[in-house]
Enzyme design. Structure first.
Site, PDB file in Angstrom:
ATOM      1  N   GLY A  46       1.372   9.665   2.006  1.00 23.08           N
ATOM      2  CA  GLY A  46       0.062   9.896   1.408  1.00 23.08           C
ATOM      3  C   GLY A  46      -0.921   8.828   1.841  1.00 23.08           C
ATOM      4  O   GLY A  46      -0.520   7.732   2.255  1.00 23.08           O
ATOM      5  N   GLN A  51      -8.360   3.511   1.670  1.00 20.61           N
ATOM      6  CA  GLN A  51      -7.423   2.812   2.560  1.00 20.61           C
ATOM      7  C   GLN A  51      -7.894   2.819   4.010  1.00 20.61           C
ATOM      8  O   GLN A  51      -7.376   2.066   4.832  1.00 20.61           O
ATOM      9  CB  GLN A  51      -6.031   3.454   2.469  1.00 20.61           C
ATOM     10  CG  GLN A  51      -5.397   3.282   1.099  1.00 20.61           C
ATOM     11  CD  GLN A  51      -3.997   3.849   1.079  1.00 20.61           C
ATOM     12  OE1 GLN A  51      -3.812   5.041   0.909  1.00 20.61           O
ATOM     13  NE2 GLN A  51      -3.001   2.995   1.275  1.00 20.61           N
ATOM     14  N   CYS A  93       3.217   0.898  -0.453  1.00 24.73           N
ATOM     15  CA  CYS A  93       1.826   1.272  -0.198  1.00 24.73           C
ATOM     16  C   CYS A  93       1.421   0.721   1.163  1.00 24.73           C
ATOM     17  O   CYS A  93       1.677  -0.449   1.450  1.00 24.73           O
ATOM     18  CB  CYS A  93       0.927   0.690  -1.288  1.00 24.73           C
ATOM     19  SG  CYS A  93      -0.822   1.051  -1.039  1.00 24.73           S
ATOM     20  N   LEU A  94       0.790   1.553   1.986  1.00 22.68           N
ATOM     21  CA  LEU A  94       0.368   1.104   3.320  1.00 22.68           C
ATOM     22  C   LEU A  94      -0.637  -0.037   3.247  1.00 22.68           C
ATOM     23  O   LEU A  94      -0.773  -0.801   4.197  1.00 22.68           O
ATOM     24  CB  LEU A  94      -0.218   2.280   4.109  1.00 22.68           C
ATOM     25  CG  LEU A  94       0.766   3.420   4.422  1.00 22.68           C
ATOM     26  CD1 LEU A  94       0.037   4.601   5.040  1.00 22.68           C
ATOM     27  CD2 LEU A  94       1.883   2.940   5.344  1.00 22.68           C
ATOM     28  N   HIS A 135      -0.031   8.278  -7.143  1.00 22.55           N
ATOM     29  CA  HIS A 135      -0.287   7.029  -6.416  1.00 22.55           C
ATOM     30  C   HIS A 135      -1.640   7.111  -5.681  1.00 22.55           C
ATOM     31  O   HIS A 135      -2.457   6.182  -5.756  1.00 22.55           O
ATOM     32  CB  HIS A 135       0.863   6.787  -5.427  1.00 22.55           C
ATOM     33  CG  HIS A 135       0.706   5.563  -4.567  1.00 22.55           C
ATOM     34  ND1 HIS A 135       1.577   4.494  -4.640  1.00 22.55           N
ATOM     35  CD2 HIS A 135      -0.208   5.232  -3.613  1.00 22.55           C
ATOM     36  CE1 HIS A 135       1.185   3.569  -3.765  1.00 22.55           C
ATOM     37  NE2 HIS A 135       0.108   3.997  -3.133  1.00 22.55           N
ATOM     38  N   GLU A 136      -1.881   8.240  -4.993  1.00 24.88           N
ATOM     39  CA  GLU A 136      -3.125   8.367  -4.211  1.00 24.88           C
ATOM     40  C   GLU A 136      -4.349   8.518  -5.124  1.00 24.88           C
ATOM     41  O   GLU A 136      -5.418   7.981  -4.817  1.00 24.88           O
ATOM     42  CB  GLU A 136      -3.039   9.544  -3.229  1.00 24.88           C
ATOM     43  CG  GLU A 136      -1.881   9.487  -2.230  1.00 24.88           C
ATOM     44  CD  GLU A 136      -1.720   8.155  -1.533  1.00 24.88           C
ATOM     45  OE1 GLU A 136      -2.721   7.436  -1.328  1.00 24.88           O
ATOM     46  OE2 GLU A 136      -0.568   7.802  -1.194  1.00 24.88           O
ATOM     47  N   HIS A 139      -5.595   5.269  -6.199  1.00 23.50           N
ATOM     48  CA  HIS A 139      -6.438   4.608  -5.182  1.00 23.50           C
ATOM     49  C   HIS A 139      -7.914   4.970  -5.363  1.00 23.50           C
ATOM     50  O   HIS A 139      -8.793   4.136  -5.131  1.00 23.50           O
ATOM     51  CB  HIS A 139      -6.013   5.024  -3.766  1.00 23.50           C
ATOM     52  CG  HIS A 139      -4.906   4.186  -3.184  1.00 23.50           C
ATOM     53  ND1 HIS A 139      -5.029   2.833  -2.967  1.00 23.50           N
ATOM     54  CD2 HIS A 139      -3.663   4.520  -2.744  1.00 23.50           C
ATOM     55  CE1 HIS A 139      -3.903   2.371  -2.431  1.00 23.50           C
ATOM     56  NE2 HIS A 139      -3.054   3.375  -2.285  1.00 23.50           N
TER      57      HIS A 139
HETATM   58 ZN    ZN Z   1      -1.157   3.205  -1.651  1.00 29.36          ZN
END
Ligand code: ZN
Length: 167
Positions: A46, A51, A93-94, A135-136, A139
């Site tokens: 995701g 991000q 998380c990226l 999670h997304e 963000h």
């Molecule tokens: Zn993330």
């Protein structure tokens, strides 16, 4: 399509409340394609617009890509409208390299969102798909995995991230 650079903590864009994404525009269409390509190349399941540096309400999710099959979803302005049961999952998380955190989330969620053509839709998700959506969507409200960690772990990671930036 293009692979976009991924913003990492403590980039302030990750803490912004996102504005609404405008469906039907070339900019959003191109952005969603680039975000999918960026997510697949990372690789991740995701990705949210902040991000890649844009505080607008768009996320891409493909929980199937973890199992080697592609099932991409693009959601504009997603909102969780119902949730049920709970599941604990070790998330990464990226935008937070080398950090993982176990989080209690709903195991099943219903999400209302706008598709790229501007239609309001609903989807029902379970397990990894549901966890990734939560999670997304976090963000889009400036919430990070870090916020679910203990104060000690949070401070440790904060110090490490600052040190890295200084080098
Ligand atoms: Zn993330």
């Amino acid at each position: 399509m293009a692979i976009l650079p991924i913003r990492t903590y403590p980039d302030p864009v990750l803490r912004q409340e996102c504005g609404d994404a405008e469906p039907g525009t070339d900019m959003i269409r191109k952005l969603s394609e680039d975000m999918l390509e960026t997510m697949y190349s990372a690789p991740g399941v995701g990705l949210a617009a902040p991000q890649v540096g844009l505080a607008i309400g768009i996320i891409v999710v493909d929980a199937g890509s973890a199992m080697g099959q592609r099932d991409p979803h693009v959601l504009l302005n997603p909102v969780i409208t119902a949730s049920a049961e709970s599941i604990a999952f070790e998330e990464g998380c990226l935008s937070l390299p080398e950090f993982t955190q176990e989080v209690q989330r709903a195991r099943v969620v219903q999400v209302s969102y706008t598709d790229l053509e501007g239609n309001r839709r609903n989807l029902l998700a379970e397990d990894l798909f549901a966890v990734t959506l939560q999670h997304e969507i976090d963000h889009l409200h400036g919430r990070l995995l870090l916020d679910y960690a203990s104060m000690v772990r949070r401070d440790m990671y904060r110090r490490k991230a600052r040190k890295k930036k200084a080098l």
